[in-house]
Design a protein around this motif. Structure first.
Motif, PDB file in Angstrom:
ATOM      1  N   GLY A 341       0.832  -1.196   0.000  1.00  0.00           N
ATOM      2  CA  GLY A 341       0.000   0.000   0.000  1.00  0.00           C
ATOM      3  C   GLY A 341       0.860   1.236   0.000  1.00  0.00           C
ATOM      4  O   GLY A 341       2.078   1.168  -0.234  1.00  0.00           O
ATOM      5  N   TYR A 366      -4.644   3.290   3.161  1.00  0.00           N
ATOM      6  CA  TYR A 366      -5.517   4.281   2.508  1.00  0.00           C
ATOM      7  C   TYR A 366      -6.081   3.734   1.205  1.00  0.00           C
ATOM      8  O   TYR A 366      -7.272   3.902   0.923  1.00  0.00           O
ATOM      9  N   GLN A 367      -5.261   3.088   0.397  1.00  0.00           N
ATOM     10  CA  GLN A 367      -5.737   2.447  -0.826  1.00  0.00           C
ATOM     11  C   GLN A 367      -6.106   1.006  -0.496  1.00  0.00           C
ATOM     12  O   GLN A 367      -5.392   0.061  -0.802  1.00  0.00           O
ATOM     13  N   GLU A 369      -8.678  -0.928  -1.431  1.00  0.00           N
ATOM     14  CA  GLU A 369      -9.143  -1.781  -2.526  1.00  0.00           C
ATOM     15  C   GLU A 369     -10.038  -2.909  -2.017  1.00  0.00           C
ATOM     16  O   GLU A 369      -9.921  -4.068  -2.441  1.00  0.00           O
ATOM     17  N   ASN A 402     -11.338   4.479  -0.288  1.00  0.00           N
ATOM     18  CA  ASN A 402     -10.227   5.062   0.464  1.00  0.00           C
ATOM     19  C   ASN A 402     -10.503   4.956   1.963  1.00  0.00           C
ATOM     20  O   ASN A 402     -11.437   5.566   2.479  1.00  0.00           O
TER      21      ASN A 402
END
Length: 437
Positions: A341, A366-367, A369, A402
């Motif tokens: 990440g 944060y990402q 997915e 996010n």
């Protein structure tokens, strides 16, 4: 006061053993386990903090400067506190400033005060060219959980040289003291304007290694009980803070951090997630007086301000006075197979009944997915074992892509706070509860 830093021992040695190892990925590149999500509240911009204030009652901090009350029968349309006129103007495309943290004390039912961390315009007398003011303050809260704006008491203000790396997590520890996360001052690599390092001065260590000139790059511990202040401060200093009676600023509890983004206590252990620079993210169990290595180390690896993308083979493992630099319990890379990440989001150690999460530290990136991460403690020393856990929609709409923060209620249930936007704009922010599937 005589200037003191933890100058780093020049006789560097290679970082080896557990500190140089990679976290083990239990489940390969694809999650093998799943948990469900169900929406609790929606319509926020960027929800960054959650506090339980009653049975089925939560306060949610939105980065835009508003605090909302969420109850079992729905979310209040009007904020119980609006700080937008006291904050800096946020950039909608991307901004790390704003309302960044909230906390209520363990005795909230008797001492009804809400503590908040937000970004205000630069105060008079602060250095020219700096970005903004770190503000920690508290407000009175009435029986209806409405916040009196006129009751603000400023606890602490810090001049922030750059607009980023603002941390913002605040929480009360089991000892009743308030723990406050402070980033390294922003920019990059902990160098430049407002940082104690000259460019590429490897032995200087940046704000993260400076315990005398500023409070940046640290976890602070202060006493915010009424009447605890003195000597011109609105807070007291716990007698057992590590620098009391030594050279250094007494507010420090631990240091050597870049951007501690969310921390929490479980059974007396303080789990702190620290956002990395170019290559690695990390989580540490933080102890009193610990030095966690930034900007000499990024995660468990060596770091170079001259070449952040290509670290040296060796670097200091202790300070000039022999204090060891502490390694993380979790590290993952920005690229590669398995857990990866760009910006770690700290969470909670979970002891409830959702199988894939039980007896593991639950966190994310944060990402995200559509996944979160877990870390399980190894049998011996070394980095914890990592897994990816997929988020499945149990009811309602799914969380946003996010991940911004986690929450935990009085029953120990966990929540994810997400947004669909890359900046503080729109109304895609939501809070979802994690449930079994």
């Amino acid at each position: 006061m005589t200037r003191r830093r933890d100058f780093l021992r020049a006789g560097a040695v290679a970082v080896g053993g557990a500190l140089a190892g990679c976290s083990l990925l239990e489940s390969g590149t694809q999650p093998s386990e799943s948990v469900g999500t169900e929406p609790v509240a929606t319509g926020f911009t960027a929800p960054l903090g959650m506090e339980t204030v009653g049975e089925g009652q939560f306060l949610i901090a939105d980065q835009t400067g508003q605090v909302f009350l969420v109850e079992a029968d729905g979310q209040g349309a009007e904020p119980v506190l609006d700080l937008r006129d006291r904050m800096v103007t946020l950039n909608q495309g991307y901004d790390e400033r704003g309302l960044l943290g909230i906390a209520v004390g363990p005795n909230f039912a008797e001492r009804r005060r809400l503590f908040v961390r937000y970004s205000a315009p630069l105060r008079p007398g602060m250095p020219d060219g700096y970005s903004h003011t770190f503000v920690l303050s508290s407000f009175a809260v009435d029986e209806e959980l409405q916040v009196d704006r006129s009751s603000e008491r400023i606890v602490l203000e810090i001049a922030e040289p750059q607009s980023n790396h603002n941390a913002g997590s605040i929480t009360f520890g089991p000892d009743g003291y308030l723990y406050v996360g402070v980033g390294d001052g922003g920019g990059g690599n902990d160098v430049g304007r407002g940082h104690t390092s000259d460019w590429y001065d490897r032995n200087d260590g940046g704000n993260g290694q400076d315990v005398t000139e500023n409070l940046l790059g640290s976890i602070l511990r202060i006493d915010v009980r009424e009447g605890a202040g003195g000597n011109g401060r609105a807070y007291g200093i716990p007698d057992d803070n590590p620098l009391v009676g030594r050279e250094g600023l007494n507010e420090h509890y631990a240091w050597g951090f870049r951007n501690p983004w969310r921390f929490s206590f479980t059974d007396g252990r303080l789990f702190v997630a620290d956002v990395g620079q170019n290559r690695f993210e990390e989580v540490s169990i933080v102890e009193r007086g610990g030095n966690y290595g930034w900007n000499v180390r990024e995660g468990a690896h060596c770091f170079s301000t001259a070449d952040p993308g290509s670290p040296p083979d060796s670097c200091p493992t202790e300070t000039d006075d022999g204090t060891p630099l502490q390694g993380p319990i979790v590290e993952y890379a920005h690229q590669g197979d398995g857990v990866s990440g760009i910006s770690v989001i700290g969470g909670y150690y979970y002891t409830g009944g959702i199988g894939p999460l039980t007896d593991r530290y639950v966190f994310g990136d944060y990402q995200s997915e559509g996944t979160i991460f877990t870390a399980s403690e190894p049998d011996g020393d070394g980095l914890w074992n990592l897994s990816r856990v997929a988020l499945q929609t149990a009811s309602g709409d799914p969380p946003g892509p996010n991940l911004l923060a986690f929450g935990r209620d009085a029953e120990g249930r966990l929540y994810v706070l997400t947004t669909g936007s890359g900046g503080p704009e729109g109304n895609s922010g939501a809070v979802h509860r994690l449930v079994g599937v």
